[in-house]
Scaffold this active site. Sequence first.
Site, PDB file in Angstrom:
ATOM      1  N   TYR A   1      21.826  25.250  19.991  1.00 15.02           N
ATOM      2  CA  TYR A   1      21.607  23.896  20.528  1.00 15.02           C
ATOM      3  C   TYR A   1      20.429  23.190  19.857  1.00 15.02           C
ATOM      4  O   TYR A   1      20.252  21.985  20.041  1.00 15.02           O
ATOM      5  CB  TYR A   1      21.353  23.924  22.050  1.00 15.02           C
ATOM      6  CG  TYR A   1      22.474  24.481  22.891  1.00 15.02           C
ATOM      7  CD1 TYR A   1      23.740  24.734  22.355  1.00 15.02           C
ATOM      8  CD2 TYR A   1      22.282  24.765  24.239  1.00 15.02           C
ATOM      9  CE1 TYR A   1      24.753  25.267  23.135  1.00 15.02           C
ATOM     10  CE2 TYR A   1      23.305  25.287  25.024  1.00 15.02           C
ATOM     11  CZ  TYR A   1      24.534  25.544  24.461  1.00 15.02           C
ATOM     12  OH  TYR A   1      25.544  26.071  25.234  1.00 15.02           O
TER      13      TYR A   1
ATOM     14  N   ASP B   1      19.861  27.034  30.914  1.00 16.35           N
ATOM     15  CA  ASP B   1      20.805  27.652  29.978  1.00 16.35           C
ATOM     16  C   ASP B   1      20.721  26.921  28.634  1.00 16.35           C
ATOM     17  O   ASP B   1      21.187  25.798  28.502  1.00 16.35           O
ATOM     18  CB  ASP B   1      22.228  27.537  30.534  1.00 16.35           C
ATOM     19  CG  ASP B   1      23.258  28.229  29.644  1.00 16.35           C
ATOM     20  OD1 ASP B   1      23.531  29.415  29.868  1.00 16.35           O
ATOM     21  OD2 ASP B   1      23.764  27.572  28.695  1.00 16.35           O
TER      22      ASP B   1
ATOM     23  N   HIS C   1      27.329  34.144  21.872  1.00 18.40           N
ATOM     24  CA  HIS C   1      27.862  32.805  22.173  1.00 18.40           C
ATOM     25  C   HIS C   1      29.397  32.750  22.092  1.00 18.40           C
ATOM     26  O   HIS C   1      30.045  32.165  22.949  1.00 18.40           O
ATOM     27  CB  HIS C   1      27.231  31.799  21.204  1.00 18.40           C
ATOM     28  CG  HIS C   1      27.129  30.411  21.737  1.00 18.40           C
ATOM     29  ND1 HIS C   1      26.073  29.587  21.458  1.00 18.40           N
ATOM     30  CD2 HIS C   1      27.958  29.689  22.532  1.00 18.40           C
ATOM     31  CE1 HIS C   1      26.247  28.417  22.072  1.00 18.40           C
ATOM     32  NE2 HIS C   1      27.383  28.460  22.719  1.00 18.40           N
TER      33      HIS C   1
HETATM   34  N1  LIG Z   1      28.924  29.000  26.022  1.00 13.17           N
HETATM   35  C1  LIG Z   1      29.512  27.941  25.540  1.00 13.17           C
HETATM   36  O1  LIG Z   1      30.307  28.017  24.592  1.00 13.17           O
HETATM   37  C2  LIG Z   1      29.209  26.592  26.140  1.00 13.17           C
HETATM   38  C3  LIG Z   1      29.974  25.480  25.795  1.00 13.17           C
HETATM   39  C4  LIG Z   1      29.681  24.267  26.413  1.00 13.17           C
HETATM   40  C5  LIG Z   1      28.656  24.195  27.347  1.00 13.17           C
HETATM   41  N2  LIG Z   1      27.907  25.302  27.649  1.00 13.17           N
HETATM   42  C6  LIG Z   1      26.815  25.253  28.645  1.00 13.17           C
HETATM   43  O2  LIG Z   1      27.276  24.587  29.828  1.00 13.17           O
HETATM   44  C7  LIG Z   1      26.397  23.493  30.085  1.00 13.17           C
HETATM   45  C8  LIG Z   1      27.095  22.369  30.804  1.00 13.17           C
HETATM   46  O3  LIG Z   1      28.245  21.941  30.083  1.00 13.17           O
HETATM   47  P1  LIG Z   1      28.301  20.601  29.213  1.00 13.17           P
HETATM   48  O4  LIG Z   1      26.955  20.358  28.649  1.00 13.17           O
HETATM   49  O5  LIG Z   1      29.450  20.709  28.277  1.00 13.17           O
HETATM   50  O6  LIG Z   1      28.638  19.424  30.189  1.00 13.17           O
HETATM   51  P2  LIG Z   1      28.798  19.154  31.761  1.00 13.17           P
HETATM   52  O7  LIG Z   1      27.584  19.623  32.483  1.00 13.17           O
HETATM   53  O8  LIG Z   1      30.116  19.639  32.201  1.00 13.17           O
HETATM   54  O9  LIG Z   1      28.837  17.567  31.755  1.00 13.17           O
HETATM   55  C9  LIG Z   1      27.813  16.812  31.126  1.00 13.17           C
HETATM   56  C10 LIG Z   1      28.234  15.348  31.150  1.00 13.17           C
HETATM   57  O10 LIG Z   1      28.293  14.882  32.508  1.00 13.17           O
HETATM   58  C11 LIG Z   1      27.417  13.776  32.675  1.00 13.17           C
HETATM   59  N3  LIG Z   1      26.785  13.936  33.993  1.00 13.17           N
HETATM   60  C12 LIG Z   1      26.001  14.963  34.413  1.00 13.17           C
HETATM   61  N4  LIG Z   1      25.634  14.802  35.691  1.00 13.17           N
HETATM   62  C13 LIG Z   1      26.205  13.641  36.106  1.00 13.17           C
HETATM   63  C14 LIG Z   1      26.195  12.935  37.340  1.00 13.17           C
HETATM   64  N5  LIG Z   1      25.541  13.404  38.409  1.00 13.17           N
HETATM   65  N6  LIG Z   1      26.879  11.761  37.399  1.00 13.17           N
HETATM   66  C15 LIG Z   1      27.553  11.287  36.331  1.00 13.17           C
HETATM   67  N7  LIG Z   1      27.596  11.908  35.140  1.00 13.17           N
HETATM   68  C16 LIG Z   1      26.927  13.089  35.030  1.00 13.17           C
HETATM   69  C17 LIG Z   1      26.418  13.868  31.544  1.00 13.17           C
HETATM   70  O11 LIG Z   1      25.978  12.572  31.179  1.00 13.17           O
HETATM   71  P3  LIG Z   1      24.396  12.169  31.199  1.00 13.17           P
HETATM   72  O12 LIG Z   1      23.678  13.161  30.326  1.00 13.17           O
HETATM   73  O13 LIG Z   1      24.386  10.778  30.669  1.00 13.17           O
HETATM   74  O14 LIG Z   1      23.990  12.255  32.659  1.00 13.17           O
HETATM   75  C18 LIG Z   1      27.276  14.464  30.426  1.00 13.17           C
HETATM   76  O15 LIG Z   1      28.019  13.459  29.784  1.00 13.17           O
HETATM   77  C19 LIG Z   1      25.895  23.135  28.679  1.00 13.17           C
HETATM   78  O16 LIG Z   1      24.816  22.216  28.691  1.00 13.17           O
HETATM   79  C20 LIG Z   1      25.593  24.485  28.147  1.00 13.17           C
HETATM   80  O17 LIG Z   1      24.385  24.977  28.695  1.00 13.17           O
HETATM   81  C21 LIG Z   1      28.180  26.487  27.061  1.00 13.17           C
END
Ligand SMILES: NC(=O)c1ccc[n+]([C@@H]2O[C@H](COP(=O)([O-])OP(=O)(O)OC[C@H]3O[C@@H](n4cnc5c(N)ncnc54)[C@H](OP(=O)(O)O)[C@@H]3O)[C@@H](O)[C@H]2O)c1
Length: 293
Positions: free
Chosen positions: A57, A52, A119
């Site tokens: 990004y 995704d 988005h």
């Molecule tokens: N449509 C929208 O408006 C929107 C908004 C936000 C996000 N998104 C999508 O949703 C995806 C996921 O959401 P997100 O990026 O906000 O964050 P998330 O996946 O909820 O969390 C990411 C955080 O968790 C940590 N993490 C991940 N796996 C871990 C594990 N096994 N143990 C400990 N820490 C862990 C990562 O640190 P490290 O990198 O240091 O491991 C990072 O700080 C995004 O990448 C994007 O594709 C979409």
Amino acid sequence: MTESATSATKDLITLNDGHAIPQLGLGVWELTPEEAYTSTRAAIAAGVRHIDTAAGYGNEANVGRAVADAVAEGEVTRDELFITTKLWNADQGYDEALAALDTSLSNLGLDHVDLWLIHWPVQPWGRYVDTWKAFVAAREAGKARSIGVSNFFPEVLDEIIEATGVTPAVNQIEIHPGFSQQAQRRDNADRGIRTESWSPLGRGLFDNPVIAGIAAEHGVSPAQVIIRWHLAQGLIVFPRSKNPERVAQNADVDGFRLTREQIDAITAIDDDPQYAGRVGGDPRTAVFGTPLA
Ligand SMILES: NC(=O)c1ccc[n+]([C@@H]2O[C@H](COP(=O)([O-])OP(=O)(O)OC[C@H]3O[C@@H](n4cnc5c(N)ncnc54)[C@H](OP(=O)(O)O)[C@@H]3O)[C@@H](O)[C@H]2O)c1
């Protein structure tokens, strides 16, 4: 939905247009281009088939390079992968959106994406209906297999569906323990729209005693427990990590299942003021980016 006994990275959900999406993927928001390359390669190596990304990004080109290298090295075929990108707000509008999709495809090095999302609705700009018409045209042209939205709420969903007769395949919204969004999920389901969870791991939840306790019971990490909570409810989920070991850990969630009581206990974090609430913008008021003149 009944959880299957197969691998979460291989479990498919059928969308309202007949296409199938792998339920568990990788998110790449906030990853630098190099991190996006490394994490995408690590995810594919760990069996993840769904990535995704988004124009906003700034890492589509390196996701595309990772995909091309994995395909060239015989690790996976393009058809086995499911690539999502999103239209950035500044590119809303009919012609603007179609031009932006061509740029995304060029960045990704692909002739089509598997899913293209608006988005954010950015309701005050009033461009989302024309934008959705462009999405329908892009699907007809074969440049996006499936089309959907992100951060849409009932009023804007009503408008785009009424204007085109086309219901989005997915609505990607903020969901994590502490913000489980029952009402929008029900609204999506009532319309035949599948819900995707963004920021699925939330913030500060790894130390939550309910989640930490369940993780200890199963001998897994809090992140794995949270990912299972999403999967158990039929949500499509793509945790992000810049760390290849954590990317692999997040894909390795097949060895345990949450009980009904554990799922409900995690959902009840919605009522704990210390952990409840959004970590991102409210789609009804958030305006990111600058509109075109
Ligand atoms: N449509 C929208 O408006 C929107 C908004 C936000 C996000 N998104 C999508 O949703 C995806 C996921 O959401 P997100 O990026 O906000 O964050 P998330 O996946 O909820 O969390 C990411 C955080 O968790 C940590 N993490 C991940 N796996 C871990 C594990 N096994 N143990 C400990 N820490 C862990 C990562 O640190 P490290 O990198 O240091 O491991 C990072 O700080 C995004 O990448 C994007 O594709 C979409």
